[in-house]
Motif scaffolding. Sequence first.
Motif, mmCIF file in Angstrom:
data_model
loop_
_atom_site.group_PDB
_atom_site.id
_atom_site.type_symbol
_atom_site.label_atom_id
_atom_site.label_comp_id
_atom_site.label_asym_id
_atom_site.label_seq_id
_atom_site.Cartn_x
_atom_site.Cartn_y
_atom_site.Cartn_z
ATOM 1 N N LEU A 193 22.142 17.250 -1.388
ATOM 2 C CA LEU A 193 21.670 17.708 -2.694
ATOM 3 C C LEU A 193 21.320 16.551 -3.619
ATOM 4 C CD1 LEU A 193 24.225 20.611 -3.195
ATOM 5 C CD2 LEU A 193 21.830 20.781 -2.499
ATOM 6 N N LEU A 194 21.884 15.394 -3.340
ATOM 7 C CA LEU A 194 21.594 14.175 -4.104
ATOM 8 C C LEU A 194 21.016 13.161 -3.125
ATOM 9 C CD1 LEU A 194 21.831 12.455 -6.704
ATOM 10 C CD2 LEU A 194 24.152 11.873 -5.990
ATOM 11 N N SER A 195 19.772 12.757 -3.355
ATOM 12 C CA SER A 195 19.099 11.849 -2.434
ATOM 13 C C SER A 195 18.326 10.790 -3.216
ATOM 14 C CB SER A 195 18.141 12.641 -1.543
ATOM 15 O OG SER A 195 17.277 11.781 -0.852
ATOM 16 N N GLU A 196 18.695 9.534 -3.001
ATOM 17 C CA GLU A 196 17.985 8.423 -3.648
ATOM 18 C C GLU A 196 16.528 8.375 -3.187
ATOM 19 O OE1 GLU A 196 19.250 5.693 -5.775
ATOM 20 O OE2 GLU A 196 20.818 7.166 -6.087
ATOM 21 N N ALA A 197 16.290 8.621 -1.906
ATOM 22 C CA ALA A 197 14.929 8.562 -1.366
ATOM 23 C C ALA A 197 14.051 9.626 -2.016
ATOM 24 C CB ALA A 197 14.956 8.745 0.148
ATOM 25 N N ARG A 198 14.580 10.829 -2.152
ATOM 26 C CA ARG A 198 13.816 11.910 -2.799
ATOM 27 C C ARG A 198 13.555 11.583 -4.262
ATOM 28 N NH1 ARG A 198 17.068 16.067 -0.742
ATOM 29 N NH2 ARG A 198 18.081 16.189 -2.759
ATOM 30 N N ASP B 130 32.667 9.975 -8.841
ATOM 31 C CA ASP B 130 32.444 9.431 -7.492
ATOM 32 C C ASP B 130 32.644 10.487 -6.414
ATOM 33 O OD1 ASP B 130 31.797 6.941 -8.485
ATOM 34 O OD2 ASP B 130 33.819 6.117 -8.218
ATOM 35 N N ALA B 131 33.712 11.272 -6.543
ATOM 36 C CA ALA B 131 33.990 12.316 -5.549
ATOM 37 C C ALA B 131 32.875 13.364 -5.538
ATOM 38 C CB ALA B 131 35.338 12.977 -5.836
ATOM 39 N N ALA B 132 32.448 13.795 -6.706
ATOM 40 C CA ALA B 132 31.398 14.820 -6.790
ATOM 41 C C ALA B 132 30.082 14.292 -6.234
ATOM 42 C CB ALA B 132 31.224 15.271 -8.234
ATOM 43 N N LEU B 133 29.721 13.054 -6.581
ATOM 44 C CA LEU B 133 28.453 12.487 -6.114
ATOM 45 C C LEU B 133 28.470 12.229 -4.613
ATOM 46 C CD1 LEU B 133 27.444 10.087 -9.034
ATOM 47 C CD2 LEU B 133 26.865 12.491 -8.676
ATOM 48 N N ASP B 134 29.625 11.797 -4.087
ATOM 49 C CA ASP B 134 29.739 11.605 -2.635
ATOM 50 C C ASP B 134 29.516 12.926 -1.908
ATOM 51 O OD1 ASP B 134 30.246 8.905 -2.929
ATOM 52 O OD2 ASP B 134 32.423 9.110 -2.722
ATOM 53 N N ARG B 135 30.132 13.983 -2.416
ATOM 54 C CA ARG B 135 29.989 15.304 -1.787
ATOM 55 C C ARG B 135 28.547 15.807 -1.885
ATOM 56 N NH1 ARG B 135 32.869 20.808 -3.443
ATOM 57 N NH2 ARG B 135 32.049 22.078 -1.749
ATOM 58 N N LEU B 136 27.932 15.637 -3.030
ATOM 59 C CA LEU B 136 26.537 16.076 -3.198
ATOM 60 C C LEU B 136 25.606 15.305 -2.266
ATOM 61 C CD1 LEU B 136 26.372 16.465 -7.075
ATOM 62 C CD2 LEU B 136 26.202 18.305 -5.383
ATOM 63 N N THR B 137 25.881 14.023 -2.062
ATOM 64 C CA THR B 137 25.075 13.210 -1.147
ATOM 65 C C THR B 137 25.248 13.692 0.289
ATOM 66 O OG1 THR B 137 25.261 11.309 -2.621
ATOM 67 C CG2 THR B 137 24.635 10.857 -0.340
ATOM 68 N N GLU B 138 26.505 13.948 0.687
ATOM 69 C CA GLU B 138 26.778 14.448 2.039
ATOM 70 C C GLU B 138 26.073 15.770 2.291
ATOM 71 O OE1 GLU B 138 31.006 14.780 2.425
ATOM 72 O OE2 GLU B 138 31.317 12.626 2.134
ATOM 73 N N GLU B 139 25.993 16.615 1.272
ATOM 74 C CA GLU B 139 25.364 17.931 1.407
ATOM 75 C C GLU B 139 23.840 17.860 1.300
ATOM 76 O OE1 GLU B 139 27.275 20.053 -1.734
ATOM 77 O OE2 GLU B 139 29.129 20.341 -0.592
#
Length: 154
Positions: free
Chosen positions: A55-60, A44-53
């Motif tokens: 790098l992880l985007s549901e839309a993409r 959860d922590a890693a995915l939250d950080r990747l989303t904030e940056e």
Amino acid sequence: MSTVLDNPVAVRRAAMDLLARREHGRVELGRKLRKRGATQELIDAALDRLTEEGLLSEARYLESFVSYRARSGYGPLRIREELTQRGLARADIEQALRDSGIDWHEQLKDTWQRKYAGRLPSDMRERAQQGRFLSYRGYPLDLIGRLLSGSDED
């Protein structure tokens, strides 16, 4: 040799390795990291950080998946089902299908043309066979019916 995912750096590195290959949805990426032995808190922590940056985007991910599957000859019903199975929200899936700009009618004709060389069914058995194929590919029955009856000419 498999890396142990027991700290935030290892989990982030594994997530980045997966994202470098292709886009992933949050649920799918979390599943893969869990399979590799990471704890839910670290994931959860890693995915939250990747989303904030960014790098992880549901839309993409949705845009990429819809485009890829459509180019592979699959229709909106099949794509919708596959995305639902991957744990994405129904509203997001519907929005991605609308925003894709894909003409599903043209996609259907192209898929049918490639498979059957534009040859309309000559009898009910052949019509059923072509209909099953196109239905399995995820195209709406009303579009399939119009195409196979020959009343689809624009």
